[in-house]
Design an enzyme around this catalytic site. Structure first.
Site, short mmCIF file in Angstrom:
data_model
loop_
_atom_site.label_atom_id
_atom_site.label_comp_id
_atom_site.label_asym_id
_atom_site.label_seq_id
_atom_site.Cartn_x
_atom_site.Cartn_y
_atom_site.Cartn_z
N ASP A 1 0.86 -1.17 0.00
CA ASP A 1 0.00 0.00 0.00
C ASP A 1 0.91 1.24 0.00
O ASP A 1 2.13 1.14 0.17
CB ASP A 1 -0.95 -0.02 1.20
C1 NOJ Z 1 -4.03 3.93 0.12
C2 NOJ Z 1 -5.18 2.95 0.17
O1 NOJ Z 1 -5.15 2.24 1.38
C3 NOJ Z 1 -5.19 1.98 -0.99
O2 NOJ Z 1 -6.34 1.21 -0.92
C4 NOJ Z 1 -5.06 2.72 -2.29
O3 NOJ Z 1 -5.12 1.81 -3.37
C5 NOJ Z 1 -3.79 3.52 -2.30
N1 NOJ Z 1 -3.80 4.46 -1.20
C6 NOJ Z 1 -3.59 4.28 -3.61
O4 NOJ Z 1 -4.58 5.20 -3.77
#
Ligand code: NOJ
Length: 757
Positions: A285
């Protein structure tokens, strides 16, 4: 010069990957494992720009993008996220393909969660359709639009089981149940990624694993999950997504049982690859690898990189200064083997080849607009929203309203006319002029003169701004308007002078989603006070709830005759709501979660274990019932259905054998309607206690008036086994199951099946 083998489409993917891998420097390998946030405006950055001299506010839009573009040209970036136009996608791709040493194309990722330009209902609403067919169609339309805009990869579906609606991200998933969750996970992977065709996206189910169990429902908090829950509840959607072919998985941010998920070898290698057989690549993430040091786990960025890669994490998603920049040094000094690095690069390159990026790296700029504005997609958005709406209460046939005898209609509440909020969170490429609001749609059907609108009680802002709002120029706000007595008075006066008041309540789209956990389920601001005053006028009230989580609507359930859960329905929100209110469509959405009465009951699930003094189950709180306001699977219809002739294939089967459960479902009403037929079982005894009931199958069927359909469900060993934490393995017990089929999770379990040796 002969063409390099990796450029030869006649060779197999494995041969091409092996050839390319053999040509990469350590730095280029680390580059393929790095994904950057691209925050440029889309305008080319002038050659020779002195970025050091720029003021700090240009960091995000100029300095970082300039550094990233340089990294792309140097072969030091494998993927970018947040590119939204085909023009920008092509410009950056050209740097990779034409200016980097080996011309490896970039993979462009984005959160395509429930649509691109066309906004479909939010995922929790898609789950409420209980229709795998609709969900697959929706995500395949979303993929088509995003791919046309130059995106290759979606960070979706989010398939985290969510059992605490304080957690804002429950809106992105399918709710509390592993069987419904698994079905929705697979349907979304089929829709997004399918056969890897050129109108598809690489699917990235997330977040592995247990993010939905955040302590207190607070986003990103750590999670403690028992082995039994891990395997029986949180894992099944991922198993289903992997079996459906998902070629990417995103790891979770938080600590699971004391180890950060992004560096857990047990999770990323032991369970994901070895147990589930996942053969794609794992992305972190955002900034999660860097965060390993912040989480008191890794000593520094180098240690973080080594431990993440060593655990089985292949690509780092980050805003700047990747920890993975340290990997070449780590290989040189022996902290990690070059084989481990190669394994990760191989997985990433394999997906790039499978997506056809080496042959077809560019988006078709000329074709893109027609796909984005596709009328078929807009029709699908309306159909899906209609299918998702849940009729929670309908006393005395308050609904549907008769369009021909409706009289004066008052519509109240800012969400009734909110072009942005009705789309829900995680929408970035929308055009709010394309939103059909509830007010728009009712006026279109009933006539301008019949429908009057007052915003009334406003919706308070968040305590602190959402970072996503900064990215969204379509957000319009009138701050502090929620406390406006005059606005509420106007709404009450209008309602008093009308024959029916459609009161739309709920939360803004930025009050749910990432970074939007809630400490209360109360209706924000003065919405309840206004509802009570409107009700007191004596005008018939219909309540429409716009939310992605259950809200505390106990008062409404006691006093208001009709309640409709509309979710955030998307681009054609208003038409779907109007179709249900006016009876053009019989609602058949079903709750994918247990709707609590009060926040203090959380977490509240239907599939809990039976325990000490079960007869006292509903009297455990001295000040509130244990019972939900509405059970899991609940949803009413304008028609009526009868279930009869339930049969189980054979009364007893041997361990390892399968059988079939079937029932006749008859539409006993006078109109065609959909019904969601649900199969529940309960294991009476065995080597572990099992939940009081568990969903094992479901089918959404359409029945004409008077029609009977026989609906059959297989019961196989896969459905009858469970993970036993005593033996640390799946077991199928010798036991007896109580079995029932009905319209929600309170179905009577009056059949049985014995499993014998
Ligand atoms: C953080 C989020 O937790 C995740 O789900 C997402 O895909 C990424 N940011 C990118 O936006």
């Amino acid at each position: 010069m002969p063409v390099a083998p990796y450029k030869n489409p006649e060779l197999s993917v494995d041969e091409r990957v092996a050839d390319l891998l053999s040509r990469l420097t350590l730095e280029e390998k680390a580059g393929q494992l790095t994904q950057y946030f691209y925050t440029g405006t889309g305008e080319p950055i002038p050659e020779g720009l002195d970025i050091e001299s720029l003021p700090p506010e240009h960091r995000i839009h100029v300095e970082l993008p300039a550094r990233i573009e340089a990294a792309v040209k140097a072969g030091r970036a494998g993927s970018l996220l947040f590119i939204r136009t085909p023009e920008l996608s092509n410009r950056l791709q050209k740097y990779a393909v034409e200016e980097s040493r080996l011309g490896i194309p970039l993979l462009f990722g984005f959160d395509v969660v429930h649509g691109w330009r066309t906004a479909f209902p939010v995922p929790i609403a898609l789950a409420a359709t209980w229709s795998e067919h609709t969900v697959e169609a929706v995500q395949s339309a979303a993929a088509r639009e995003a791919r046309a805009a130059g995106v290759h990869w979606t960070f979706a579906p989010m398939i985290d089981i969510a059992r605490d609606p304080r957690w804002g991200r429950m809106i992105e998933g399918a709710g509390e149940d592993p069987v419904l969750g698994a079905a929705m996970a697979a349907a979304q992977v089929r829709g997004f990624q399918g056969d890897f065709g050129d109108d598809k996206l690489l699917a990235g189910p997330k977040h592995f694993l247990g993010y939905g169990a955040a302590r207190g429902g607070r986003d990103y908090d750590d999670a403690e999950i028992s082995d039994s829950e891990l395997w029986n509840v949180y894992l099944p959607p991922f198993r289903a997504a992997v079996e459906a072919g998902a070629a990417n998985v995103m790891s979770a941010y938080m600590d699971l049982n004391g180890v950060p998920a992004a560096a857990s070898r047990r999770l990323l290698t032991g369970i994901l690859r070895e147990q589930l057989g996942f053969d794609g690549f794992v992305v972190s993430d955002a900034n999660a690898v860097r965060s390993l040091a912040v989480q008191h786990f890794a000593a520094d960025q180098k240690d973080a990189a080594v431990r993440a890669l060593g655990a089985g994490l292949d690509m780092e998603m980050c805003a700047f200064d990747p920890a993975f920049d340290t990997l070449p040094d780590a290989v040189a000094n022996g902290s990690i083997s070059e084989e481990a690095l190669d394994d990760a690069v191989r997985r990433v390159l394999t997906v790039k080849f499978r997506l056809g990026l080496f042959e077809n790296p560019y988006a078709d700029e000329a074709a893109s607009d027609a796909v984005l504005a596709s009328p078929e997609h807009r029709t699908l958005a309306r159909d899906a929203a209609e299918q998702a709406i849940v009729l929670l209460k309908n006393a005395g046939h308050a609904l549907p309203l008769d369009a021909n005898a409706i009289g004066r209609v008052a519509v109240v509440g800012p969400l009734a006319d909110a072009r942005r909020d009705l789309l829900g969170p995680w929408i970035f490429a929308h055009d709010t002029s394309e939103t059909v609001t509830i007010v728009d749609a009712l006026r279109a059907v009933l006539g301008e003169d019949a429908v009057s609108y007052e915003a009334g009680a406003g919706l308070p802002e968040r305590l602190h701004p959402s970072p996503f709002d900064v990215l969204d120029p379509s957000i319009e706000r009138t701050p502090d308007d929620y406390d406006d007595d005059a606005a509420i008075d106007r709404a009450v006066v209008l309602a008093a002078a009308s024959d029916v008041a459609i009161v739309v309540v709920g939360q803004r789209q930025n009050q749910i989603g990432e970074k939007a956990s809630a400490s209360t389920l109360d209706l924000p601001g003065r919405q309840l006070e206004q509802l009570r005053r409107i009700h007191a006028t004596g005008t018939k009230v219909v309540l429409v709830v716009v939310s992605g989580r259950p809200l505390d609507i106990r008062w409404a359930d006691e006093h208001v005759p009709a309640i409709v859960q509309a979710w955030y329905p998307g681009s054609r929100a208003g038409e779907a709501v109007a179709a249900v209110l006016l009876g053009e469509v019989s609602p058949a959405g079903r709750l994918p979660f247990t709707w609590p009465r009060h926040v203090g009951q959380l977490p509240l699930i239907y599939a809990h274990n039976r325990t000490f003094e079960p007869d006292d189950q509903d009297r455990r709180y001295f000040d509130e019932s244990n019972a939900p306001l509405y059970p899991f699977g609940h949803g009413l219809s304008y028609s009526t259905f009868e279930y009869s002739n339930l049969t189980v294939g054979s009364p007893a089967i041997a361990v390892g054998d399968s059988t079939t459960v079937a029932v006749d479902v008859t539409n006993t009403g006078s109109r065609e309607a959909d019904e969601v037929v649900q199969l529940y079982v309960h294991q009476r005894y065995g080597t572990a206690s099992r939940p009081v009931r568990e969903l094992k199958g479901f089918r959404r069927v359409c029945l004409t008036a008077g029609e009977t359909q026989r609906v059959e469900f297989p019961l196989t060993p896969a459905e009858l086994r469970y993970w036993n934490s005593e033996t640390a393995s799946y077991v199928q017990d010798v036991t007896t199951f109580d079995i029932g089929i009905g319209a929600d999770s309170t179905a009577t379990l009056d059949a049985s099946l014995s499993v014998i040796r």
